[in-house]
Design a protein around this motif. Structure first.
Motif, PDB file in Angstrom:
ATOM      1  N   ASN A 241       0.825  -1.209   0.000  1.00 25.87           N
ATOM      2  CA  ASN A 241       0.000   0.000   0.000  1.00 25.87           C
ATOM      3  C   ASN A 241       0.865   1.267   0.000  1.00 25.87           C
ATOM      4  OD1 ASN A 241      -2.567   0.887  -0.313  1.00 25.87           O
ATOM      5  ND2 ASN A 241      -3.047   0.952   1.860  1.00 25.87           N
ATOM      6  N   MET A 242       1.902   1.260  -0.829  1.00 27.85           N
ATOM      7  CA  MET A 242       2.828   2.382  -0.935  1.00 27.85           C
ATOM      8  C   MET A 242       2.559   3.161  -2.218  1.00 27.85           C
ATOM      9  SD  MET A 242       6.239   0.203   0.127  1.00 27.85           S
ATOM     10  CE  MET A 242       7.385   1.547  -0.053  1.00 27.85           C
ATOM     11  N   TRP A 243       3.282   4.269  -2.368  1.00 25.16           N
ATOM     12  CA  TRP A 243       3.207   5.073  -3.588  1.00 25.16           C
ATOM     13  C   TRP A 243       3.547   4.191  -4.776  1.00 25.16           C
ATOM     14  CZ3 TRP A 243       7.134   6.029  -7.093  1.00 25.16           C
ATOM     15  CH2 TRP A 243       6.854   6.968  -8.072  1.00 25.16           C
ATOM     16  N   ARG A 244       2.761   4.291  -5.844  1.00 26.50           N
ATOM     17  CA  ARG A 244       2.876   3.398  -6.992  1.00 26.50           C
ATOM     18  C   ARG A 244       3.562   4.062  -8.172  1.00 26.50           C
ATOM     19  NH1 ARG A 244      -1.275  -0.246  -7.138  1.00 26.50           N
ATOM     20  NH2 ARG A 244      -0.122  -1.183  -8.830  1.00 26.50           N
ATOM     21  N   ILE A 245       4.059   3.249  -9.056  1.00 24.98           N
ATOM     22  CA  ILE A 245       4.633   3.703 -10.317  1.00 24.98           C
ATOM     23  C   ILE A 245       3.474   3.974 -11.270  1.00 24.98           C
ATOM     24  CG2 ILE A 245       6.091   3.038 -12.269  1.00 24.98           C
ATOM     25  CD1 ILE A 245       7.617   1.241 -10.162  1.00 24.98           C
ATOM     26  N   PRO A 246       3.437   5.140 -11.912  1.00 23.80           N
ATOM     27  CA  PRO A 246       2.308   5.460 -12.797  1.00 23.80           C
ATOM     28  C   PRO A 246       2.147   4.434 -13.924  1.00 23.80           C
ATOM     29  CG  PRO A 246       3.629   7.412 -12.383  1.00 23.80           C
ATOM     30  CD  PRO A 246       4.389   6.248 -11.807  1.00 23.80           C
ATOM     31  N   GLU A 247       0.886   4.172 -14.278  1.00 26.04           N
ATOM     32  CA  GLU A 247       0.598   3.212 -15.342  1.00 26.04           C
ATOM     33  C   GLU A 247       1.238   3.634 -16.665  1.00 26.04           C
ATOM     34  OE1 GLU A 247      -3.622   2.573 -15.543  1.00 26.04           O
ATOM     35  OE2 GLU A 247      -3.549   1.104 -13.908  1.00 26.04           O
ATOM     36  N   MET A 248       1.277   4.936 -16.927  1.00 26.88           N
ATOM     37  CA  MET A 248       1.888   5.409 -18.170  1.00 26.88           C
ATOM     38  C   MET A 248       3.385   5.084 -18.215  1.00 26.88           C
ATOM     39  SD  MET A 248      -0.476   6.353 -20.084  1.00 26.88           S
ATOM     40  CE  MET A 248       0.497   7.009 -21.410  1.00 26.88           C
ATOM     41  N   THR A 249       4.035   5.078 -17.068  1.00 27.85           N
ATOM     42  CA  THR A 249       5.449   4.690 -17.014  1.00 27.85           C
ATOM     43  C   THR A 249       5.596   3.214 -17.333  1.00 27.85           C
ATOM     44  OG1 THR A 249       5.917   6.402 -15.369  1.00 27.85           O
ATOM     45  CG2 THR A 249       7.501   4.583 -15.533  1.00 27.85           C
ATOM     46  N   LEU A 250       4.734   2.395 -16.738  1.00 25.75           N
ATOM     47  CA  LEU A 250       4.788   0.949 -16.990  1.00 25.75           C
ATOM     48  C   LEU A 250       4.529   0.647 -18.469  1.00 25.75           C
ATOM     49  CD1 LEU A 250       2.833  -0.298 -13.848  1.00 25.75           C
ATOM     50  CD2 LEU A 250       5.308  -0.343 -14.199  1.00 25.75           C
ATOM     51  N   LEU A 251       3.517   1.273 -19.037  1.00 23.54           N
ATOM     52  CA  LEU A 251       3.210   1.052 -20.457  1.00 23.54           C
ATOM     53  C   LEU A 251       4.280   1.670 -21.354  1.00 23.54           C
ATOM     54  CD1 LEU A 251      -0.648   1.569 -20.440  1.00 23.54           C
ATOM     55  CD2 LEU A 251       0.588  -0.565 -20.860  1.00 23.54           C
ATOM     56  N   GLY A 252       4.829   2.800 -20.941  1.00 26.61           N
ATOM     57  CA  GLY A 252       5.898   3.442 -21.714  1.00 26.61           C
ATOM     58  C   GLY A 252       7.134   2.563 -21.812  1.00 26.61           C
ATOM     59  N   LEU A 253       7.486   1.907 -20.719  1.00 25.27           N
ATOM     60  CA  LEU A 253       8.622   0.977 -20.750  1.00 25.27           C
ATOM     61  C   LEU A 253       8.349  -0.179 -21.704  1.00 25.27           C
ATOM     62  CD1 LEU A 253       9.529   0.891 -16.952  1.00 25.27           C
ATOM     63  CD2 LEU A 253      11.014   1.692 -18.809  1.00 25.27           C
ATOM     64  N   ALA A 254       7.123  -0.674 -21.687  1.00 23.81           N
ATOM     65  CA  ALA A 254       6.754  -1.762 -22.598  1.00 23.81           C
ATOM     66  C   ALA A 254       6.841  -1.298 -24.047  1.00 23.81           C
ATOM     67  CB  ALA A 254       5.354  -2.272 -22.279  1.00 23.81           C
ATOM     68  N   ALA A 255       6.332  -0.117 -24.320  1.00 21.92           N
ATOM     69  CA  ALA A 255       6.353   0.415 -25.689  1.00 21.92           C
ATOM     70  C   ALA A 255       7.770   0.706 -26.166  1.00 21.92           C
ATOM     71  CB  ALA A 255       5.506   1.683 -25.772  1.00 21.92           C
ATOM     72  N   ALA A 256       8.644   1.072 -25.237  1.00 21.32           N
ATOM     73  CA  ALA A 256      10.021   1.431 -25.588  1.00 21.32           C
ATOM     74  C   ALA A 256      10.909   0.218 -25.834  1.00 21.32           C
ATOM     75  CB  ALA A 256      10.625   2.304 -24.488  1.00 21.32           C
ATOM     76  N   GLY A 257      10.324  -0.956 -25.831  1.00 21.03           N
ATOM     77  CA  GLY A 257      11.093  -2.162 -26.111  1.00 21.03           C
ATOM     78  C   GLY A 257      11.067  -3.187 -24.997  1.00 21.03           C
ATOM     79  N   GLY A 258      10.491  -2.824 -23.853  1.00 15.10           N
ATOM     80  CA  GLY A 258      10.450  -3.740 -22.722  1.00 15.10           C
ATOM     81  C   GLY A 258       9.186  -4.560 -22.638  1.00 15.10           C
TER      82      GLY A 258
END
Length: 88
Positions: free
Chosen positions: A30-47
């Protein structure tokens, strides 16, 4: 160029896998989360493969429609792009 791209893809996928694991840990605690756009951005950038593995390994974001659609789509796009590049 191909060797550099291979190292980049290896690095971005390892980083993405770790980031998805960290976000899952933060979700559980229940801590501060990584934004969904960051997670999807990493995926789009090749991850995308790292993102997909992170989703499977930690059962993370598997109930979110945009992740279940976009991450596999990014995998397909990267595989198609790499296939095209290697056949040039």
């Amino acid at each position: 160029m191909i060797e550099t791209l291979a190292y980049y893809l290896l690095a971005i996928n390892v980083i993405t896998l770790i980031v998805y694991g960290v976000d899952k840990f933060k979700a559980i605690k229940n801590m501060w989360r990584i934004p969904e756009m960051t997670l999807l951005g990493l995926a789009a950038a090749g991850g995308a493969l790292g993102a997909w593995l992170g989703m499977k390994m930690w059962h993370h974001k598997t109930q979110h429609r945009k992740f279940t659609i976009l991450v596999p789509l990014f995998v397909v796009l990267w595989v198609a792009g790499l296939s095209w590049l290697l056949n040039q």
